[in-house]
Motif scaffolding. Structure first.
Motif, short mmCIF file in Angstrom:
data_model
loop_
_atom_site.label_atom_id
_atom_site.label_comp_id
_atom_site.label_asym_id
_atom_site.label_seq_id
_atom_site.Cartn_x
_atom_site.Cartn_y
_atom_site.Cartn_z
N PHE A 1 -29.03 -22.91 -34.89
CA PHE A 1 -29.74 -21.81 -34.25
C PHE A 1 -30.96 -22.28 -33.45
CE2 PHE A 1 -27.13 -19.26 -37.06
CZ PHE A 1 -26.73 -18.27 -36.18
N PRO A 2 -31.78 -23.19 -34.00
CA PRO A 2 -32.88 -23.70 -33.17
C PRO A 2 -32.39 -24.43 -31.92
CG PRO A 2 -33.35 -24.13 -35.47
CD PRO A 2 -31.93 -23.62 -35.40
N ALA A 3 -31.29 -25.19 -32.05
CA ALA A 3 -30.76 -25.89 -30.87
C ALA A 3 -30.25 -24.90 -29.84
CB ALA A 3 -29.64 -26.85 -31.29
N PHE A 4 -29.60 -23.85 -30.30
CA PHE A 4 -29.10 -22.81 -29.39
C PHE A 4 -30.25 -22.17 -28.63
CE2 PHE A 4 -28.18 -18.25 -28.81
CZ PHE A 4 -27.17 -18.35 -27.85
N VAL A 5 -31.30 -21.81 -29.34
CA VAL A 5 -32.45 -21.18 -28.69
C VAL A 5 -33.12 -22.17 -27.73
CG1 VAL A 5 -34.74 -20.19 -29.09
CG2 VAL A 5 -32.80 -19.46 -30.48
N PHE A 6 -33.21 -23.43 -28.12
CA PHE A 6 -33.79 -24.44 -27.23
C PHE A 6 -32.97 -24.55 -25.94
CE2 PHE A 6 -33.77 -28.79 -25.62
CZ PHE A 6 -35.10 -28.89 -25.21
N ILE A 7 -31.66 -24.61 -26.06
CA ILE A 7 -30.80 -24.71 -24.88
C ILE A 7 -30.97 -23.47 -24.00
CG2 ILE A 7 -28.38 -24.73 -24.11
CD1 ILE A 7 -27.88 -26.58 -26.58
N SER B 1 -33.61 -21.73 -23.81
CA SER B 1 -34.96 -21.77 -23.22
C SER B 1 -35.01 -22.60 -21.95
CB SER B 1 -35.98 -22.30 -24.23
OG SER B 1 -35.84 -23.70 -24.39
N LEU B 2 -34.00 -23.42 -21.73
CA LEU B 2 -33.94 -24.20 -20.49
C LEU B 2 -33.58 -23.32 -19.30
CD1 LEU B 2 -32.07 -27.36 -21.83
CD2 LEU B 2 -34.54 -27.08 -21.48
N ASN B 3 -32.98 -22.16 -19.59
CA ASN B 3 -32.53 -21.26 -18.54
C ASN B 3 -33.35 -19.98 -18.41
OD1 ASN B 3 -30.26 -22.88 -17.75
ND2 ASN B 3 -29.32 -22.28 -19.68
N ILE B 4 -33.88 -19.50 -19.52
CA ILE B 4 -34.70 -18.28 -19.49
C ILE B 4 -35.94 -18.49 -20.33
CG2 ILE B 4 -32.70 -16.74 -19.17
CD1 ILE B 4 -33.04 -15.93 -22.13
N ARG B 5 -36.94 -17.67 -20.05
CA ARG B 5 -38.16 -17.74 -20.85
C ARG B 5 -37.89 -17.12 -22.21
NH1 ARG B 5 -42.18 -14.85 -22.69
NH2 ARG B 5 -41.49 -12.87 -21.83
N ILE B 6 -38.17 -17.89 -23.24
CA ILE B 6 -37.99 -17.41 -24.61
C ILE B 6 -39.32 -16.87 -25.09
CG2 ILE B 6 -37.46 -18.08 -26.99
CD1 ILE B 6 -35.03 -18.12 -25.15
N THR C 1 -34.74 -15.33 -34.44
CA THR C 1 -34.16 -16.60 -34.87
C THR C 1 -34.72 -17.02 -36.22
OG1 THR C 1 -33.93 -17.27 -32.57
CG2 THR C 1 -33.77 -19.01 -34.22
N THR C 2 -36.00 -16.83 -36.40
CA THR C 2 -36.63 -17.16 -37.69
C THR C 2 -36.05 -16.29 -38.80
OG1 THR C 2 -38.66 -17.84 -36.57
CG2 THR C 2 -38.83 -17.31 -38.92
N SER C 3 -35.81 -15.02 -38.51
CA SER C 3 -35.23 -14.11 -39.51
C SER C 3 -33.85 -14.58 -39.95
CB SER C 3 -35.12 -12.69 -38.95
OG SER C 3 -36.39 -12.19 -38.61
N TRP D 1 -30.74 -9.70 -24.36
CA TRP D 1 -29.36 -10.03 -24.72
C TRP D 1 -29.32 -11.18 -25.73
CZ3 TRP D 1 -27.47 -14.87 -24.01
CH2 TRP D 1 -28.20 -15.71 -23.17
N LEU D 2 -30.42 -11.88 -25.91
CA LEU D 2 -30.48 -12.99 -26.85
C LEU D 2 -31.06 -12.55 -28.20
CD1 LEU D 2 -30.01 -16.00 -27.26
CD2 LEU D 2 -32.23 -16.44 -26.21
#
Length: 160
Positions: free
Chosen positions: A24-30, A32-37, A45-47, A111-112
């Motif tokens: 999940f952290p890797a997914f969110v990091f990836i 974040s390369l395309n959209i502002r997280i 994600t933490t939940s 959507w994320l």
């Protein structure tokens, strides 16, 4: 049969931790390369991660007991019961924090964070109420035979 259960719980606790700390952290990091997280995605994600860690802890305790032939998991019944009542409050608080963010409904990351938040709620239900994951033949056969969902692993273990 016992070795099958031991293997199953070993698989569960290791993969739940991998999902919580890597996937999940890797997914969110990836992403974040395309959209502002923003905050909503991070807290959703933490939940999910916290719930996966709790699931991994339960699976590890059960694995340890099965392997050693003990029943020490009973010592944790009060902790898991407390978590059963605490998580809905925390999940509602997370939704409140997200809602309090100005412009959250127009955020391109909606959507994320929405699916991540829904996944956190489903993980809670899966662990503490009704088993939602049917990924082995025995579970599927039970579902077909009885035409109803099983109780979650934790309530079955502690008799809730």
């Amino acid at each position: 049969m016992k070795q099958t259960l031991i293997d199953r719980f070993k698989y569960l606790w290791t993969w739940e931790l991998i999902n919580a700390f890597v996937m999940f952290p890797a997914f969110v990091f990836i992403m974040s390369l395309n959209i502002r997280i923003g905050f909503p995605t991070l807290i959703a994600t933490t939940s999910v991660g916290v719930l996966l860690i709790v699931g991994a802890a339960f699976a590890y305790l059960k694995y340890r007991d099965l392997k050693a032939g003990t029943h020490r998991i009973r010592n944790y019944a009060m902790t898991f019961n407390l978590l059963r009542w605490l998580f809905p409050v925390l999940l509602a608080g997370v939704l409140g924090l997200i809602y309090a963010q100005s412009g959250f409904e127009r955020s391109p990351e909606m959507w994320l964070w929405v699916p991540l938040y829904v996944l956190a709620v489903l993980e809670y239900i899966n662990y503490f109420h009704i088993q939602l994951m049917y990924d082995n033949p025995g579970d599927v056969q039970h579902l077909i035979k009885y035409r109803k969902l099983k109780r979650g692993l934790i309530p079955r273990e502690f008799g809730w």
